[in-house]
Design a protein around this motif. Structure first.
Motif, PDB file in Angstrom:
ATOM      1  N   PRO A   1       0.822  -1.211   0.000  1.00 30.01           N
ATOM      2  CA  PRO A   1       0.000   0.000   0.000  1.00 30.01           C
ATOM      3  C   PRO A   1       0.858   1.264   0.000  1.00 30.01           C
ATOM      4  O   PRO A   1       1.894   1.338   0.673  1.00 30.01           O
ATOM      5  N   SER A   2       0.435   2.233  -0.777  1.00 30.65           N
ATOM      6  CA  SER A   2       1.116   3.530  -0.866  1.00 30.65           C
ATOM      7  C   SER A   2       2.522   3.410  -1.430  1.00 30.65           C
ATOM      8  O   SER A   2       3.359   4.293  -1.209  1.00 30.65           O
ATOM      9  N   HIS A   3       2.817   2.338  -2.141  1.00 26.37           N
ATOM     10  CA  HIS A   3       4.113   2.158  -2.790  1.00 26.37           C
ATOM     11  C   HIS A   3       3.899   1.697  -4.233  1.00 26.37           C
ATOM     12  O   HIS A   3       2.909   1.036  -4.541  1.00 26.37           O
ATOM     13  N   ASP A   4       4.850   2.037  -5.082  1.00 26.78           N
ATOM     14  CA  ASP A   4       4.794   1.515  -6.435  1.00 26.78           C
ATOM     15  C   ASP A   4       5.083   0.023  -6.411  1.00 26.78           C
ATOM     16  O   ASP A   4       5.773  -0.478  -5.516  1.00 26.78           O
ATOM     17  N   CYS A   5       4.569  -0.687  -7.391  1.00 26.29           N
ATOM     18  CA  CYS A   5       4.816  -2.124  -7.475  1.00 26.29           C
ATOM     19  C   CYS A   5       6.244  -2.409  -7.903  1.00 26.29           C
ATOM     20  O   CYS A   5       6.948  -1.541  -8.432  1.00 26.29           O
ATOM     21  N   SER A   6       6.676  -3.637  -7.668  1.00 21.25           N
ATOM     22  CA  SER A   6       7.991  -4.086  -8.103  1.00 21.25           C
ATOM     23  C   SER A   6       7.912  -5.577  -8.422  1.00 21.25           C
ATOM     24  O   SER A   6       6.982  -6.264  -8.013  1.00 21.25           O
ATOM     25  N   LEU A   7       8.886  -6.056  -9.141  1.00 21.81           N
ATOM     26  CA  LEU A   7       8.908  -7.453  -9.569  1.00 21.81           C
ATOM     27  C   LEU A   7       9.604  -8.308  -8.512  1.00 21.81           C
ATOM     28  O   LEU A   7      10.673  -7.930  -8.024  1.00 21.81           O
ATOM     29  N   ALA A   8       9.008  -9.439  -8.149  1.00 21.41           N
ATOM     30  CA  ALA A   8       9.626 -10.328  -7.163  1.00 21.41           C
ATOM     31  C   ALA A   8      10.247 -11.546  -7.824  1.00 21.41           C
ATOM     32  O   ALA A   8      11.343 -11.953  -7.454  1.00 21.41           O
ATOM     33  N   ALA A   9       9.571 -12.129  -8.810  1.00 23.33           N
ATOM     34  CA  ALA A   9      10.082 -13.359  -9.406  1.00 23.33           C
ATOM     35  C   ALA A   9       9.313 -13.731 -10.656  1.00 23.33           C
ATOM     36  O   ALA A   9       8.211 -13.247 -10.907  1.00 23.33           O
ATOM     37  N   ILE A  10       9.928 -14.621 -11.444  1.00 25.09           N
ATOM     38  CA  ILE A  10       9.242 -15.298 -12.534  1.00 25.09           C
ATOM     39  C   ILE A  10       8.925 -16.704 -12.047  1.00 25.09           C
ATOM     40  O   ILE A  10       9.818 -17.420 -11.581  1.00 25.09           O
ATOM     41  N   ALA A  11       7.679 -17.128 -12.132  1.00 30.24           N
ATOM     42  CA  ALA A  11       7.308 -18.475 -11.730  1.00 30.24           C
ATOM     43  C   ALA A  11       7.888 -19.483 -12.709  1.00 30.24           C
ATOM     44  O   ALA A  11       8.083 -19.196 -13.880  1.00 30.24           O
ATOM     45  N   PRO A  12       8.201 -20.697 -12.232  1.00 32.18           N
ATOM     46  CA  PRO A  12       8.816 -21.695 -13.103  1.00 32.18           C
ATOM     47  C   PRO A  12       7.886 -22.236 -14.168  1.00 32.18           C
ATOM     48  O   PRO A  12       8.344 -22.841 -15.134  1.00 32.18           O
ATOM     49  N   ASN A  13       6.579 -22.047 -14.016  1.00 36.32           N
ATOM     50  CA  ASN A  13       5.617 -22.506 -15.019  1.00 36.32           C
ATOM     51  C   ASN A  13       4.528 -21.461 -15.199  1.00 36.32           C
ATOM     52  O   ASN A  13       4.205 -20.723 -14.274  1.00 36.32           O
ATOM     53  N   VAL A  14       3.995 -21.412 -16.395  1.00 38.57           N
ATOM     54  CA  VAL A  14       2.887 -20.503 -16.678  1.00 38.57           C
ATOM     55  C   VAL A  14       1.593 -21.131 -16.177  1.00 38.57           C
ATOM     56  O   VAL A  14       1.298 -22.286 -16.474  1.00 38.57           O
ATOM     57  N   THR A  15       0.838 -20.380 -15.402  1.00 41.61           N
ATOM     58  CA  THR A  15      -0.430 -20.855 -14.863  1.00 41.61           C
ATOM     59  C   THR A  15      -1.537 -19.883 -15.248  1.00 41.61           C
ATOM     60  O   THR A  15      -1.425 -18.686 -15.001  1.00 41.61           O
ATOM     61  N   GLN A  16      -2.546 -20.408 -15.873  1.00 37.89           N
ATOM     62  CA  GLN A  16      -3.652 -19.564 -16.314  1.00 37.89           C
ATOM     63  C   GLN A  16      -4.778 -19.496 -15.291  1.00 37.89           C
ATOM     64  O   GLN A  16      -5.578 -18.625 -15.291  1.00 37.89           O
TER      65      GLN A  16
END
Length: 230
Positions: free
Chosen positions: A215-230
Protein backbone atom coordinates in the motif's frame (compact mmCIF):
# COMPACT_ATOMS: atom_id res chain seq x y z
CA UNK A 1 17.24 -18.67 -42.38
CA UNK A 2 19.17 -16.96 -39.61
CA UNK A 3 18.74 -18.70 -36.28
CA UNK A 4 16.98 -16.64 -33.61
CA UNK A 5 17.74 -16.64 -29.91
CA UNK A 6 14.61 -15.29 -28.19
CA UNK A 7 14.85 -14.41 -24.53
CA UNK A 8 12.38 -15.95 -22.13
CA UNK A 9 11.33 -19.04 -24.02
CA UNK A 10 8.81 -20.61 -21.67
CA UNK A 11 10.60 -23.95 -21.62
CA UNK A 12 13.34 -22.37 -19.53
CA UNK A 13 11.20 -20.72 -16.85
CA UNK A 14 12.38 -23.07 -14.12
CA UNK A 15 16.05 -22.97 -15.02
CA UNK A 16 16.84 -19.82 -13.08
CA UNK A 17 14.74 -20.52 -10.00
CA UNK A 18 17.40 -21.22 -7.36
CA UNK A 19 16.55 -23.58 -4.52
CA UNK A 20 16.83 -21.05 -1.70
CA UNK A 21 14.94 -18.31 -3.50
CA UNK A 22 12.30 -20.72 -4.70
CA UNK A 23 11.65 -21.81 -1.13
CA UNK A 24 11.39 -18.18 -0.01
CA UNK A 25 8.98 -17.22 -2.79
CA UNK A 26 6.83 -20.31 -2.34
CA UNK A 27 6.68 -19.71 1.41
CA UNK A 28 5.60 -16.12 0.85
CA UNK A 29 2.93 -17.06 -1.62
CA UNK A 30 1.68 -19.87 0.59
CA UNK A 31 1.37 -17.43 3.48
CA UNK A 32 -0.50 -15.05 1.25
CA UNK A 33 -2.86 -17.58 -0.28
CA UNK A 34 -3.38 -20.09 2.54
CA UNK A 35 -4.26 -22.74 -0.03
CA UNK A 36 -1.00 -24.54 0.69
CA UNK A 37 -1.34 -27.70 -1.37
CA UNK A 38 -2.72 -25.93 -4.41
CA UNK A 39 -0.16 -23.15 -4.53
CA UNK A 40 2.91 -25.27 -3.80
CA UNK A 41 1.94 -27.70 -6.53
CA UNK A 42 1.24 -24.78 -8.83
CA UNK A 43 4.55 -22.97 -8.31
CA UNK A 44 6.44 -26.25 -8.38
CA UNK A 45 5.29 -26.91 -11.93
CA UNK A 46 2.19 -29.01 -11.38
CA UNK A 47 0.92 -30.91 -14.37
CA UNK A 48 -2.33 -29.02 -13.91
CA UNK A 49 -0.65 -25.77 -14.97
CA UNK A 50 -1.13 -24.58 -18.54
CA UNK A 51 1.97 -24.20 -20.65
CA UNK A 52 2.88 -21.49 -23.10
CA UNK A 53 2.05 -22.65 -26.65
CA UNK A 54 5.72 -22.15 -27.54
CA UNK A 55 6.99 -24.33 -24.70
CA UNK A 56 8.55 -26.71 -27.20
CA UNK A 57 10.81 -24.00 -28.58
CA UNK A 58 14.47 -24.37 -27.59
CA UNK A 59 15.64 -22.02 -24.85
CA UNK A 60 19.01 -20.29 -24.98
CA UNK A 61 21.56 -22.18 -22.95
CA UNK A 62 23.45 -20.34 -20.28
CA UNK A 63 26.86 -21.18 -18.94
CA UNK A 64 26.64 -18.60 -16.17
CA UNK A 65 25.51 -19.16 -12.63
CA UNK A 66 21.82 -18.59 -11.96
CA UNK A 67 22.82 -16.58 -8.89
CA UNK A 68 24.90 -14.18 -10.97
CA UNK A 69 25.04 -10.74 -9.44
CA UNK A 70 23.61 -7.83 -11.40
CA UNK A 71 26.02 -5.23 -12.78
CA UNK A 72 26.36 -1.99 -10.86
CA UNK A 73 23.92 0.76 -11.87
CA UNK A 74 26.85 2.65 -13.42
CA UNK A 75 26.76 0.13 -16.26
CA UNK A 76 23.60 1.85 -17.50
CA UNK A 77 20.52 0.11 -18.79
CA UNK A 78 20.77 0.61 -22.54
CA UNK A 79 17.41 0.03 -24.18
CA UNK A 80 15.81 -1.42 -21.04
CA UNK A 81 13.06 0.97 -19.88
CA UNK A 82 12.96 2.30 -16.35
CA UNK A 83 10.28 0.70 -14.16
CA UNK A 84 7.00 2.61 -14.28
CA UNK A 85 5.41 4.11 -11.21
CA UNK A 86 2.38 1.84 -11.08
CA UNK A 87 0.57 0.70 -7.94
CA UNK A 88 -1.79 -1.83 -9.57
CA UNK A 89 -0.48 -5.42 -9.82
CA UNK A 90 -1.87 -6.46 -13.21
CA UNK A 91 -0.83 -3.23 -14.91
CA UNK A 92 2.67 -3.51 -13.47
CA UNK A 93 2.94 -7.17 -14.44
CA UNK A 94 2.02 -6.33 -18.03
CA UNK A 95 4.69 -3.63 -18.14
CA UNK A 96 7.23 -6.03 -16.62
CA UNK A 97 6.38 -8.74 -19.15
CA UNK A 98 6.93 -6.33 -22.01
CA UNK A 99 10.28 -5.40 -20.53
CA UNK A 100 11.29 -9.05 -20.13
CA UNK A 101 10.32 -9.87 -23.71
CA UNK A 102 12.21 -6.90 -25.18
CA UNK A 103 15.91 -6.41 -25.90
CA UNK A 104 18.20 -4.77 -28.44
CA UNK A 105 21.70 -6.17 -28.82
CA UNK A 106 22.56 -3.34 -31.20
CA UNK A 107 22.50 -0.75 -28.43
CA UNK A 108 22.60 -2.73 -25.19
CA UNK A 109 25.30 -4.94 -23.71
CA UNK A 110 24.41 -7.98 -21.64
CA UNK A 111 25.54 -6.17 -18.47
CA UNK A 112 23.31 -3.23 -19.33
CA UNK A 113 20.39 -5.59 -19.95
CA UNK A 114 20.85 -7.17 -16.53
CA UNK A 115 21.28 -3.81 -14.81
CA UNK A 116 18.09 -2.51 -16.40
CA UNK A 117 16.15 -5.61 -15.40
CA UNK A 118 17.45 -5.44 -11.82
CA UNK A 119 15.94 -1.97 -11.42
CA UNK A 120 12.47 -3.54 -11.67
CA UNK A 121 13.06 -5.87 -8.71
CA UNK A 122 11.74 -5.45 -5.18
CA UNK A 123 14.30 -4.17 -2.69
CA UNK A 124 13.02 -6.67 -0.12
CA UNK A 125 15.64 -9.39 -0.53
CA UNK A 126 13.49 -11.93 1.30
CA UNK A 127 11.12 -11.95 -1.66
CA UNK A 128 13.38 -10.98 -4.58
CA UNK A 129 14.32 -13.99 -6.69
CA UNK A 130 16.94 -12.44 -8.96
CA UNK A 131 18.05 -15.88 -10.11
CA UNK A 132 14.69 -16.46 -11.80
CA UNK A 133 15.27 -13.31 -13.87
CA UNK A 134 18.94 -13.64 -14.78
CA UNK A 135 18.41 -17.27 -15.73
CA UNK A 136 16.38 -16.12 -18.73
CA UNK A 137 19.16 -14.00 -20.25
CA UNK A 138 21.54 -15.69 -22.72
CA UNK A 139 25.10 -16.18 -21.52
CA UNK A 140 27.83 -13.73 -22.68
CA UNK A 141 28.89 -15.87 -25.64
CA UNK A 142 25.36 -16.27 -26.96
CA UNK A 143 24.59 -12.60 -26.37
CA UNK A 144 27.66 -11.74 -28.45
CA UNK A 145 26.45 -13.96 -31.28
CA UNK A 146 23.05 -12.29 -31.14
CA UNK A 147 24.76 -8.90 -31.30
CA UNK A 148 26.69 -10.01 -34.39
CA UNK A 149 23.31 -10.45 -36.06
CA UNK A 150 21.87 -7.16 -34.72
CA UNK A 151 19.12 -9.17 -33.05
CA UNK A 152 16.42 -7.21 -31.28
CA UNK A 153 12.93 -7.92 -29.97
CA UNK A 154 9.88 -6.01 -28.85
CA UNK A 155 7.38 -7.49 -26.43
CA UNK A 156 3.69 -6.65 -26.30
CA UNK A 157 1.46 -7.58 -23.37
CA UNK A 158 -2.00 -8.26 -24.71
CA UNK A 159 -3.71 -9.42 -21.52
CA UNK A 160 -3.00 -9.89 -17.83
CA UNK A 161 -4.99 -11.58 -15.08
CA UNK A 162 -4.83 -13.27 -11.70
CA UNK A 163 -4.74 -17.07 -12.10
CA UNK A 164 -7.77 -18.96 -10.81
CA UNK A 165 -5.96 -20.50 -7.83
CA UNK A 166 -4.82 -17.09 -6.65
CA UNK A 167 -8.28 -15.54 -6.95
CA UNK A 168 -9.93 -18.42 -5.16
CA UNK A 169 -7.53 -18.35 -2.22
CA UNK A 170 -7.69 -14.57 -1.97
CA UNK A 171 -11.49 -14.73 -1.91
CA UNK A 172 -11.38 -17.25 0.93
CA UNK A 173 -9.20 -14.97 3.06
CA UNK A 174 -8.62 -11.44 1.68
CA UNK A 175 -6.53 -10.42 4.70
CA UNK A 176 -3.93 -13.13 4.10
CA UNK A 177 -2.16 -11.05 1.50
CA UNK A 178 -1.23 -8.33 3.99
CA UNK A 179 2.03 -10.01 5.05
CA UNK A 180 4.04 -9.74 1.85
CA UNK A 181 1.59 -8.09 -0.56
CA UNK A 182 2.75 -10.41 -3.32
CA UNK A 183 0.32 -10.87 -6.17
CA UNK A 184 0.55 -13.60 -8.79
CA UNK A 185 -0.25 -12.42 -12.31
CA UNK A 186 -0.19 -14.24 -15.65
CA UNK A 187 0.46 -12.16 -18.75
CA UNK A 188 -0.17 -13.26 -22.32
CA UNK A 189 1.29 -11.46 -25.29
CA UNK A 190 3.68 -11.69 -28.20
CA UNK A 191 7.30 -11.03 -29.05
CA UNK A 192 8.41 -9.64 -32.39
CA UNK A 193 12.02 -10.44 -33.28
CA UNK A 194 14.23 -8.96 -36.00
CA UNK A 195 17.82 -9.42 -37.16
CA UNK A 196 20.13 -8.62 -40.07
CA UNK A 197 19.10 -8.63 -43.73
CA UNK A 198 15.44 -8.13 -42.99
CA UNK A 199 15.02 -11.24 -40.89
CA UNK A 200 11.95 -11.14 -38.68
CA UNK A 201 9.50 -13.32 -36.82
CA UNK A 202 6.87 -13.28 -34.09
CA UNK A 203 6.05 -15.69 -31.29
CA UNK A 204 3.30 -15.96 -28.70
CA UNK A 205 4.48 -15.43 -25.14
CA UNK A 206 3.08 -16.12 -21.68
CA UNK A 207 4.62 -15.66 -18.25
CA UNK A 208 3.46 -15.87 -14.63
CA UNK A 209 5.02 -13.25 -12.40
CA UNK A 210 5.13 -12.58 -8.67
CA UNK A 211 4.61 -8.85 -8.19
CA UNK A 212 4.89 -7.00 -4.89
CA UNK A 213 2.57 -4.03 -4.42
CA UNK A 214 2.56 -2.70 -0.88
CA UNK A 215 0.00 0.00 0.00
CA UNK A 216 1.12 3.53 -0.87
CA UNK A 217 4.11 2.16 -2.79
CA UNK A 218 4.79 1.52 -6.44
CA UNK A 219 4.82 -2.12 -7.47
CA UNK A 220 7.99 -4.09 -8.10
CA UNK A 221 8.91 -7.45 -9.57
CA UNK A 222 9.63 -10.33 -7.16
CA UNK A 223 10.08 -13.36 -9.41
CA UNK A 224 9.24 -15.30 -12.53
CA UNK A 225 7.31 -18.47 -11.73
CA UNK A 226 8.82 -21.70 -13.10
CA UNK A 227 5.62 -22.51 -15.02
CA UNK A 228 2.89 -20.50 -16.68
CA UNK A 229 -0.43 -20.86 -14.86
CA UNK A 230 -3.65 -19.56 -16.31
Amino acid sequence: MQKRFPILSSSSYGAGWSANRRIAIIAAVVAVLLAVATVVAWLSGSNNGHQDPDSAAPAPASSTSSSEAAPKPAAGSGSVPHPPRIAEPVAYAKAAAQMLWSYDTRTTSRDQQLAGMRAWMTSETKYADWASIVGQVPDPVLWSRMADQDQNATGTALEGHYPGAFKQALTEDPSAITKAYIYVVTVNGKQQIAWKKGGAGAEQRAVTLAVQCRPSHDCSLAAIAPNVTQ
